[in-house]
Scaffold this active site. Structure first.
Site, short mmCIF file in Angstrom:
data_model
loop_
_atom_site.label_atom_id
_atom_site.label_comp_id
_atom_site.label_asym_id
_atom_site.label_seq_id
_atom_site.Cartn_x
_atom_site.Cartn_y
_atom_site.Cartn_z
N GLY A 194 -23.11 4.79 0.78
CA GLY A 194 -21.97 5.27 -0.02
C GLY A 194 -22.31 5.18 -1.49
N GLY B 101 -20.20 6.27 -4.09
CA GLY B 101 -18.99 6.55 -4.88
C GLY B 101 -18.86 5.49 -5.96
N LYS C 137 0.85 -1.19 0.00
CA LYS C 137 0.00 0.00 0.00
C LYS C 137 0.89 1.23 0.00
CE LYS C 137 -4.54 0.64 0.33
NZ LYS C 137 -5.55 -0.34 -0.09
N ALA D 20 -17.69 2.37 -6.05
CA ALA D 20 -18.18 1.02 -5.74
C ALA D 20 -19.69 1.03 -5.51
CB ALA D 20 -17.45 0.47 -4.52
N1 GLU Z 1 -7.14 -0.12 -3.59
C1 GLU Z 1 -7.81 -1.33 -3.95
C2 GLU Z 1 -7.89 -2.27 -2.76
O1 GLU Z 1 -7.81 -1.85 -1.64
C3 GLU Z 1 -7.21 -1.97 -5.19
C4 GLU Z 1 -5.80 -2.38 -5.07
C5 GLU Z 1 -5.23 -2.91 -6.37
O2 GLU Z 1 -5.95 -2.93 -7.36
O3 GLU Z 1 -4.05 -3.30 -6.37
O4 GLU Z 1 -8.12 -3.45 -2.90
#
Ligand code: GLU
Length: 419
Positions: free
Chosen positions: A215, A217, A104, A219
């Site tokens: 939410g 957004g 991350k 998703a």
């Molecule tokens: N940010 C998204 C997650 O938390 C996608 C991460 C990705 O596609 O590598 O799963």
């Protein structure tokens, strides 16, 4: 409420390690990131000034493949939060059985205060700062809170300049012309839809079950539209400005149009306005938190009337709420599975880039649905066999797969020493 995601992730891993009776060295390997980088991110403002903000990139585990996970731009990003989210990504990719690890990244900034040029300067500068730690076979960023395909295209372009060759597999969630995958933009919603439909069938919910989506957004909005097309009734919706309810079901497409034109779902005509808290307590069969962390605390958990909760957002339930929900017999499809559609199609994008392929929208959709169904069935199996709540079972399954990869690697290392 802000929840300590890092603490939560570590507690969950500890619990899973106990359940699996893991060796001490594997436990140690899981509770600290393999690599973690804190950087200065200088960027140029429209007035020509230089400002510096902190940025991070954490590779929690590469035991099963290159680290994988999003990059968020948010004023509250901390190194602890990034480490916690990276840990969750390792569990998520392992649970989905993707050939990837967990990572991350983040920059502590409020992107809403930046112009387009400032954002580009920031994103390119961040890319230069972390370039040595990322790469198609090392660590592959993606979108997350406040970042989208535009930012990913800048990362891909800046990285290509640094290494002196196109390298689209360094980042996923890119636009189609930059090597993105069809279906990536709706992937989180599509993955969540797949697990909701399967779970609803297993729980014997009616085919026109009532759904509340918190939410609206990327998703939440896609998901509400998809579920309505599946014949479910979306009786409650919300965005950051408020919540709306219609007991017979809202017309999601019309509500989206209202939001586009007037800025919020609350301006939609002919609906009852409810408080964000009352939204969670509406009479329905399925509740989908698709907004922020920590929105369901103990009082909300006590008031929930749904039989199934699918966590499209990361960490929406606090541990206290979780206990209440489990005690009340409410089935929770945890975030590591319900929100895994995004990283799964990211994995498809990475594979397409590495092989120089382009998959059709139908191929992506089919592979995603199949991956989600397999993971859900495996998760149920572990939950039933070990008599565990779904959330604990998800961590156990993910951690077990990472531990197996670590053991195999250690076996190789020992063989090398012996030869
Ligand atoms: N940010 C998204 C997650 O938390 C996608 C991460 C990705 O596609 O590598 O799963």
């Amino acid at each position: 409420m802000t929840i300590d995601l890092h603490r939560l992730a570590l507690d969950a891993i500890d619990h899973a390690a106990d359940e699996l009776a893991l060796d001490g060295w594997i436990r140690s390997s899981l509770v600290q990131p393999e690599r973690s980088l804190a950087v200065q991110v200088p960027y140029v403002t429209d007035d020509g000034e230089i400002r510096i903000v902190p940025g991070y990139r954490v590779a929690h585990s590469t035991a099963r493949g290159p680290a994988k996970g999003g990059t968020r731009f948010h004023p509250e990003v901390t190194p602890e939060e990034v480490a916690g989210l990276a840990t969750l990504m390792s569990v998520k990719t392992a649970l989905m059985d993707l050939p990837l690890g967990g990572g991350k990244g983040g920059v502590t900034i409020d992107p809403k205060e930046l112009s387009e040029l400032e954002l580009e300067s920031l994103t390119r500068s961040y890319t230069r700062a972390i370039a040595g730690n990322i790469g198609p076979d090392r660590d592959v960023p993606a979108p997350d809170v406040n970042t989208s395909e535009r930012h990913m295209d800048w990362i891909a372009d800046e990285y290509a300049r640094i290494v002196g060759r196109p390298s689209p597999a360094v980042v996923t969630g890119k636009s189609l012309p930059a090597g993105g995958s069809l279906g990536r933009d709706t992937a989180t919603a599509a993955g969540c839809r797949a697990v909701i439909l399967e779970s609803a069938e297993r729980l014997g919910l009616p085919s026109d079950a009532r759904v509340v989506v918190q939410g609206f957004g990327n998703a939440g909005a896609h998901l509400a539209r998809m579920l309505q097309a599946d014949g479910l009734r979306v009786v409650g919706l919300s965005d950051s400005r408020g919540a709306v309810h219609h007991p017979q079901g809202l017309d999601v497409v019309a509500v989206s149009a209202t939001k586009r034109v007037h800025g919020s779902v609350v301006h939609h005509p002919g609906v009852e306005l409810v408080s964000p808290r009352d939204l969670l307590a509406l009479d329905c069969e399925i509740l989908v938190p698709a907004a922020l962390e920590g929105v369901i605390e103990r009082p909300e958990a006590e008031a929930v009337r749904a039989r199934l909760i699918a966590e499209a957002a990361n960490g929406p339930c606090t541990p206290e709420a979780d206990e209440v929900l489990v005690d009340r017999g409410i089935t929770i499809v945890p975030d590591v599975l319900a929100s895994a559609g995004g990283v799964t199609v990211s994995c498809f994008e990475w594979e397409q880039n590495l092989r120089g392929e382009r998959w059709s929208a139908a191929q992506v959709a089919e592979r995603l649905a199949s991956k989600m169904a397999t993971a859900l069935h495996e998760l149920w199996h572990v939950a039933d066999a070990r008599a565990l709540p779904m959330r604990t079972a998800a961590t156990v399954l993910g951690v077990d797969r990472i531990a197996t990869a670590l053991e195999e690697r250690a076996g190789l290392a020992v063989d090398e020493l012996a030869s």
